[in-house]
Design a protein around this motif. Structure first.
Motif, PDB file in Angstrom:
ATOM      1  N   GLU A 126       0.844  -1.198   0.000  1.00 13.37           N
ATOM      2  CA  GLU A 126       0.000   0.000   0.000  1.00 13.37           C
ATOM      3  C   GLU A 126       0.878   1.246   0.000  1.00 13.37           C
ATOM      4  O   GLU A 126       1.824   1.349   0.778  1.00 13.37           O
ATOM      5  CB  GLU A 126      -0.909   0.000   1.234  1.00 13.37           C
ATOM      6  CG  GLU A 126      -1.867   1.171   1.284  1.00 13.37           C
ATOM      7  CD  GLU A 126      -2.754   1.132   2.530  1.00 13.37           C
ATOM      8  OE1 GLU A 126      -3.821   0.518   2.456  1.00 13.37           O
ATOM      9  OE2 GLU A 126      -2.329   1.680   3.559  1.00 13.37           O
ATOM     10  N   LEU A 168      -6.505  -4.236 -10.130  1.00 13.42           N
ATOM     11  CA  LEU A 168      -6.529  -3.894  -8.702  1.00 13.42           C
ATOM     12  C   LEU A 168      -7.646  -2.918  -8.358  1.00 13.42           C
ATOM     13  O   LEU A 168      -7.710  -2.419  -7.241  1.00 13.42           O
ATOM     14  CB  LEU A 168      -5.171  -3.301  -8.287  1.00 13.42           C
ATOM     15  CG  LEU A 168      -3.945  -4.189  -8.510  1.00 13.42           C
ATOM     16  CD1 LEU A 168      -2.679  -3.482  -8.028  1.00 13.42           C
ATOM     17  CD2 LEU A 168      -4.100  -5.522  -7.807  1.00 13.42           C
ATOM     18  N   ARG A 169      -8.524  -2.654  -9.309  1.00 13.72           N
ATOM     19  CA  ARG A 169      -9.578  -1.663  -9.052  1.00 13.72           C
ATOM     20  C   ARG A 169     -10.528  -2.109  -7.958  1.00 13.72           C
ATOM     21  O   ARG A 169     -11.116  -1.275  -7.256  1.00 13.72           O
ATOM     22  CB  ARG A 169     -10.357  -1.353 -10.328  1.00 13.72           C
ATOM     23  CG  ARG A 169     -11.000  -2.557 -10.988  1.00 13.72           C
ATOM     24  CD  ARG A 169     -11.377  -2.274 -12.441  1.00 13.72           C
ATOM     25  NE  ARG A 169     -11.971  -3.438 -13.074  1.00 13.72           N
ATOM     26  CZ  ARG A 169     -13.274  -3.621 -13.215  1.00 13.72           C
ATOM     27  NH1 ARG A 169     -14.114  -2.702 -12.752  1.00 13.72           N
ATOM     28  NH2 ARG A 169     -13.749  -4.698 -13.787  1.00 13.72           N
ATOM     29  N   ALA A 204     -14.899   0.015  -2.401  1.00 18.51           N
ATOM     30  CA  ALA A 204     -15.436  -0.698  -3.558  1.00 18.51           C
ATOM     31  C   ALA A 204     -16.220  -1.913  -3.100  1.00 18.51           C
ATOM     32  O   ALA A 204     -15.815  -2.623  -2.194  1.00 18.51           O
ATOM     33  CB  ALA A 204     -14.304  -1.116  -4.496  1.00 18.51           C
ATOM     34  N   TRP A 247      -9.739  -3.310  -5.238  1.00 21.58           N
ATOM     35  CA  TRP A 247      -9.090  -3.109  -3.946  1.00 21.58           C
ATOM     36  C   TRP A 247      -9.206  -1.669  -3.472  1.00 21.58           C
ATOM     37  O   TRP A 247      -8.717  -1.328  -2.390  1.00 21.58           O
ATOM     38  CB  TRP A 247      -7.619  -3.507  -4.038  1.00 21.58           C
ATOM     39  CG  TRP A 247      -7.450  -4.965  -4.274  1.00 21.58           C
ATOM     40  CD1 TRP A 247      -7.580  -5.645  -5.448  1.00 21.58           C
ATOM     41  CD2 TRP A 247      -7.161  -5.965  -3.289  1.00 21.58           C
ATOM     42  NE1 TRP A 247      -7.381  -6.985  -5.267  1.00 21.58           N
ATOM     43  CE2 TRP A 247      -7.118  -7.215  -3.951  1.00 21.58           C
ATOM     44  CE3 TRP A 247      -6.921  -5.918  -1.907  1.00 21.58           C
ATOM     45  CZ2 TRP A 247      -6.850  -8.406  -3.279  1.00 21.58           C
ATOM     46  CZ3 TRP A 247      -6.654  -7.104  -1.247  1.00 21.58           C
ATOM     47  CH2 TRP A 247      -6.618  -8.323  -1.919  1.00 21.58           C
ATOM     48  N   THR A 248      -9.852  -0.822  -4.263  1.00 21.78           N
ATOM     49  CA  THR A 248     -10.056   0.567  -3.865  1.00 21.78           C
ATOM     50  C   THR A 248     -10.940   0.630  -2.643  1.00 21.78           C
ATOM     51  O   THR A 248     -11.946  -0.073  -2.551  1.00 21.78           O
ATOM     52  CB  THR A 248     -10.705   1.362  -5.011  1.00 21.78           C
ATOM     53  OG1 THR A 248      -9.892   1.252  -6.179  1.00 21.78           O
ATOM     54  CG2 THR A 248     -10.867   2.829  -4.625  1.00 21.78           C
ATOM     55  N   ALA A 249     -10.582   1.455  -1.683  1.00 20.20           N
ATOM     56  CA  ALA A 249     -11.359   1.564  -0.450  1.00 20.20           C
ATOM     57  C   ALA A 249     -12.805   1.892  -0.769  1.00 20.20           C
ATOM     58  O   ALA A 249     -13.099   2.805  -1.542  1.00 20.20           O
ATOM     59  CB  ALA A 249     -10.767   2.648   0.453  1.00 20.20           C
ATOM     60  N   VAL A 308      -3.261   3.603  -1.299  1.00 17.66           N
ATOM     61  CA  VAL A 308      -3.712   2.872  -2.483  1.00 17.66           C
ATOM     62  C   VAL A 308      -2.959   1.549  -2.576  1.00 17.66           C
ATOM     63  O   VAL A 308      -1.737   1.504  -2.397  1.00 17.66           O
ATOM     64  CB  VAL A 308      -3.470   3.697  -3.764  1.00 17.66           C
ATOM     65  CG1 VAL A 308      -3.869   2.899  -5.002  1.00 17.66           C
ATOM     66  CG2 VAL A 308      -4.242   5.012  -3.704  1.00 17.66           C
ATOM     67  N   PRO A 322      -2.676  -2.207 -12.682  1.00 16.84           N
ATOM     68  CA  PRO A 322      -3.691  -1.413 -11.968  1.00 16.84           C
ATOM     69  C   PRO A 322      -5.116  -1.713 -12.396  1.00 16.84           C
ATOM     70  O   PRO A 322      -6.047  -1.546 -11.611  1.00 16.84           O
ATOM     71  CB  PRO A 322      -3.298   0.038 -12.279  1.00 16.84           C
ATOM     72  CG  PRO A 322      -2.459  -0.041 -13.511  1.00 16.84           C
ATOM     73  CD  PRO A 322      -1.749  -1.355 -13.437  1.00 16.84           C
ATOM     74  N   GLU A 323      -5.302  -2.179 -13.627  1.00 16.83           N
ATOM     75  CA  GLU A 323      -6.651  -2.511 -14.076  1.00 16.83           C
ATOM     76  C   GLU A 323      -7.203  -3.725 -13.335  1.00 16.83           C
ATOM     77  O   GLU A 323      -8.421  -3.909 -13.250  1.00 16.83           O
ATOM     78  CB  GLU A 323      -6.648  -2.768 -15.586  1.00 16.83           C
ATOM     79  CG  GLU A 323      -6.367  -1.525 -16.410  1.00 16.83           C
ATOM     80  CD  GLU A 323      -6.454  -1.782 -17.889  1.00 16.83           C
ATOM     81  OE1 GLU A 323      -6.541  -2.972 -18.292  1.00 16.83           O
ATOM     82  OE2 GLU A 323      -6.444  -0.801 -18.663  1.00 16.83           O
TER      83      GLU A 323
END
Length: 326
Positions: free
Chosen positions: A276, A306-307, A313, A309-311, A280, A303-304
């Motif tokens: 992290e 890992l979307r 989500a 894993w966005t807080a 992020v 990153p596509e």
């Protein structure tokens, strides 16, 4: 003055809630078939597009809309799998399944399915761990679809045959072949508690840059595989050998920015580690543990992927289940 009638296209759909309630089940099915949440969402969207392209009369003539949606989604996924090999030849680096964070809800399997010997079926939580998904990548599209539909979601082979376009006997053979691969990969899998302890020791040794401790935790033939998709820096070729993997990990630890933290997190229902930075998640690390040694380390940096894993989500795919679907 006469009040105009409501146009046919604006007439309320009494089955809308029932149809849309199938979406989560379809996403869960498609993710296990494709290993990609983005592709799964596209497949389900295409399924609904086909449903609403039909007239109301055609929709009403379908006895089980849920079964129709499952059949169409499965066939779309089968077509995607058939073309995936060619598409992934242009992928930068090694392609890995999309990792999922710990879920906040649970779903279950399929109602009314045929009885399946517990020894011959994989539970939904097992079917989503990354090691399992990697094994699925080695199967033919037909094997994967037959196996997931029957062993995971408990669809009878008669229904699987209609979806795959083979006979029930052929689908039984496909699932059996796939099952043998899965059993071979899971032969020496540790318990969740043992796996968590090994991953915790790994994180501690990594943060301490203790190369000897890392070598002790890694299988001598361990492999590290990275997936940056050309959008994030990572090693393009797998790193082979426990000592080589340990040295690469220590080098990564030495170069990590001061504001980057390694955290223990659940990855696809199994203990894992994430990196992290500035709040992020920039990297997800998943592990295959065999005989209490780390056999494979998967490093996902695209990153596509890992979307999710966005807080904040919402986790769309769930990784655990009871015996029947509600």
């Amino acid at each position: 003055m006469t009040t105009p009638s409501v146009p046919e296209l604006r007439r309320p759909d009494p089955g809308l809630d029932a149809i849309m309630s199938e979406r989560r089940h379809l996403i869960n099915l498609a993710y296990r078939l494709l290993g990609s949440l983005a592709d799964s969402e596209d497949a389900v969207q295409e399924t609904y597009t086909r449903w609403y392209a039909m007239s109301r009369r055609q929709q009403d003539a379908i006895e089980s809309p849920g079964a129709w949606l499952t059949t169409v989604t499965s066939r779309i996924c089968l077509n995607v799998l058939s073309s995936a090999r060619a598409r992934r030849e242009t992928y930068v680096g090694h392609w890995l399944p999309e990792p999922l964070p710990e879920p906040t809800e649970w779903i279950s399997g399929r109602p009314g399915g045929e009885a399946v010997d517990p020894a011959d079926r994989v539970t939904l939580d097992e079917s989503v761990n990354l090691a399992f998904l990697v094994v699925l990548e080695s199967m033919t599209p037909a094997e994967r679809v037959a196996f997931i539909l029957h062993d995971v979601f408990r669809y009878p082979f008669a229904e699987v045959a209609e979806i795959v376009g083979r006979t029930p006997a052929a689908c039984r053979q496909l699932a059996s072949s796939a099952r043998r691969r899965v059993r071979a990969a899971q032969a020496s899998a540790p318990s969740s508690a043992e796996r968590a302890g090994i991953v915790g020791d790994f994180k501690q040794a990594w943060e301490a840059k203790d190369i000897d401790a890392l070598i002790g935790l890694l299988d001598p033939d361990a492999t590290a595989i990275g997936d940056g998709g050309g959008l994030a820096v990572t090693f393009l070729d797998p790193i082979e050998g426990g000592e080589q993997v340990a040295r690469a990990l220590v080098e990564i630890a030495r170069r990590r920015p001061g504001d980057m933290a390694f955290l223990e997190r659940t990855v696809n229902g199994q203990p894992g580690v994430v990196a992290e930075q500035d709040g992020v998640i920039v990297t997800v690390f998943a592990f295959d543990v065999v005989d209490r040694k780390i056999k494979c380390l998967w490093v996902i940096r695209n990153p596509e992927k890992l979307r999710g894993w966005t807080a904040g989500a919402e986790p769309v795919v769930q990784v655990r289940a009871s015996r029947g679907r509600s």
